[in-house]
Design an enzyme around this catalytic site. Structure first.
Site, mmCIF file in Angstrom:
data_model
loop_
_atom_site.group_PDB
_atom_site.id
_atom_site.type_symbol
_atom_site.label_atom_id
_atom_site.label_comp_id
_atom_site.label_asym_id
_atom_site.label_seq_id
_atom_site.Cartn_x
_atom_site.Cartn_y
_atom_site.Cartn_z
ATOM 1 C CG ASP A 199 -1.787 1.184 1.378
ATOM 2 O OD1 ASP A 199 -2.036 1.858 0.369
ATOM 3 O OD2 ASP A 199 -2.237 1.465 2.507
ATOM 4 C CG ASP A 246 -3.701 4.907 -1.878
ATOM 5 O OD1 ASP A 246 -2.916 3.973 -1.594
ATOM 6 O OD2 ASP A 246 -4.731 5.148 -1.227
#
Length: 413
Positions: free
Chosen positions: A118, A297
């Protein structure tokens, strides 16, 4: 599904052990899989899941803003003034969205775990030996069985959007990605997982954050930055290919077979998130938005923007406000006429494919489909920024350049 790292994990560690000085020359790739439940078995969008994912993605970013202020003493420029100093929330509770996960190993002797990679967070955590029943099915990290573990004497608590928490103790241990080892790496061993981490919801064992240290809950160096500081990588970069097949995370370099042409780079605005300025957004060949502040992201499926900008974009491409049918911030369009949307970075335009922009029909047999770019009123209340997730990133090869503090994009091969 999980990807087994046969050759990469079992062969490369032996080579590195035999010639330790060559560890800094390796660029290694990790196969990664995706877990997605934003549509049902018929390909129809799951409206509840979509709404949950948007809420969670925005909550994660706001949570990071609070960590940034805690660590630096100054508010993040994109944080809402009323949110500064709040504990915030992180979106791994009931995250029905899409996550990209692969294998790492932790401890001595090494134990393999799957983690969600992530770029929108900075810490590593795994289920610990005293974790609750929600950890059932996950591989447990037990520091007592590792000769390289060290109890740091601290605890951590993360607060989720639904009020539940994940909490545990802080340790340091050896963490390896495809044979490249970060020693003395801080990680969390959770004693409690929320129900959103149940195996059926979250197939990975834990999460490995790849943003900057200023967002760290632990106030510790993230795994990749530790690898760089210890000289384990040939280059201070990592790169993602997020595609329907052959998805991978490349550590310490890029996979030249995965992309074509040159990279278009955008400098990071502030080393916290991988936050850059996008030149423009085009809808059906017409640029309507310029100098878009955006966070890159991999932990977000959709592309999320402020209400005004998203509405302007859909007005260009013929989208319809679907607040009454799907939910606030969502837009639909005729399924047989998917809008043509492109993002431009450093002068190069990268189109979003119809297959990723189109999330699916509103209902079985419906002529209307839901767009992968959505609006958030919470983002609109802050200094405007966008969250650029996999709806766009699945169309490009993305390099995160820690050495030069920039992000680059290239066409997929």
């Amino acid at each position: 599904m999980r990807f087994a790292l046969a050759t990469v994990v079992t062969v490369l560690p032996l080579l590195i052990a035999a010639t330790p000085n060559t560890a800094s020359k390796n660029t290694l790739k990790i196969p990664i899989a995706k877990h997605s439940s934003l549509v049902d078995q018929h390909g129809v969008v799951d409206i509840i899941a979509l709404k949950s994912h948007v809420t969670s993605a925005v909550a994660k970013i706001n949570y990071g803003f609070s960590k940034f202020e805690k660590n630096t003493g100054a508010p993040h420029p994109n944080a809402k003034p009323e949110a500064v100093g709040n504990s915030g929330s992180i979106p791994l509770t009931d995250d029905h969205g899409q996550l990209w996960f692969g294998s790492i190993s932790v401890g001595t002797p090494a134990v393999t775990y799957t983690v969600d990679f992530d770029t929108g967070s900075s810490d590593l955590f795994l289920p610990g030996p005293n974790c609750s029943s929600t950890c059932s099915g996950h591989t447990i990290y037990n520091p007592l069985t590792s000769t390289t573990s060290k109890d740091l004497g601290g605890t951590f608590t993360l607060t989720y959007g639904d009020g539940s928490t994940v909490e545990g103790e802080l340790y340091s241990d050896t963490v390896s990605i495809a044979g490249l080892s970060a020693t003395g790496q801080t990680l969390g061993a959770a004693s409690q997982y929320s129900t959103g981490f149940a195996k059926s919801q979250f197939p990975a064992d834990g999460l490995l954050g790849m943003a900057f240290q200023s967002l760290s809950d632990y106030r510790a160096s993230p795994v990749f930055q530790t690898l760089v500081s210890e000289g384990r990588t040939s280059e201070p970069v990592f790169a993602f290919k997020l595609a329907t097949s052959g998805s991978e995370l490349h550590i310490g370099g890029t996979d030249s077979k995965a992309y074509t042409g040159e990279f278009s780079y955008a400098d990071v605005v502030l080393p916290a998130y991988w936050q850059v300025i996008m030149d423009s957004i085009q809808g059906n060949g017409h640029a309507s938005l310029f100098s878009v502040n955006c966070i890159i992201d991999t932990g977000t499926t959709l592309v999320i923007g402020d209400t005004f900008s998203v509405d302007l974009l859909y007005s260009e491409v013929g989208g319809t406000d679907a607040s009454d049918t799907v939910g606030e911030g969502f837009y639909t369009f005729p399924c047989n006429n998917v809008p043509k949307v492109s993002f431009t970075f450093s002068g190069k335009s990268f189109p979003i494919s119809p297959s990723t922009f189109n999330l699916g029909p509103v209902a079985v047999g419906s002529p209307d489909c839901v767009g992968g770019i959505v609006a958030s009123s919470i983002i609109s209340d802050a200094p405007p920024f966008w969250i650029v997730g996999d709806v766009f990133l699945s169309n490009v090869y993305t390099i995160f350049d820690f050495g030069n503090i920039r992000v680059g994009f290239a066409d997929l091969a």
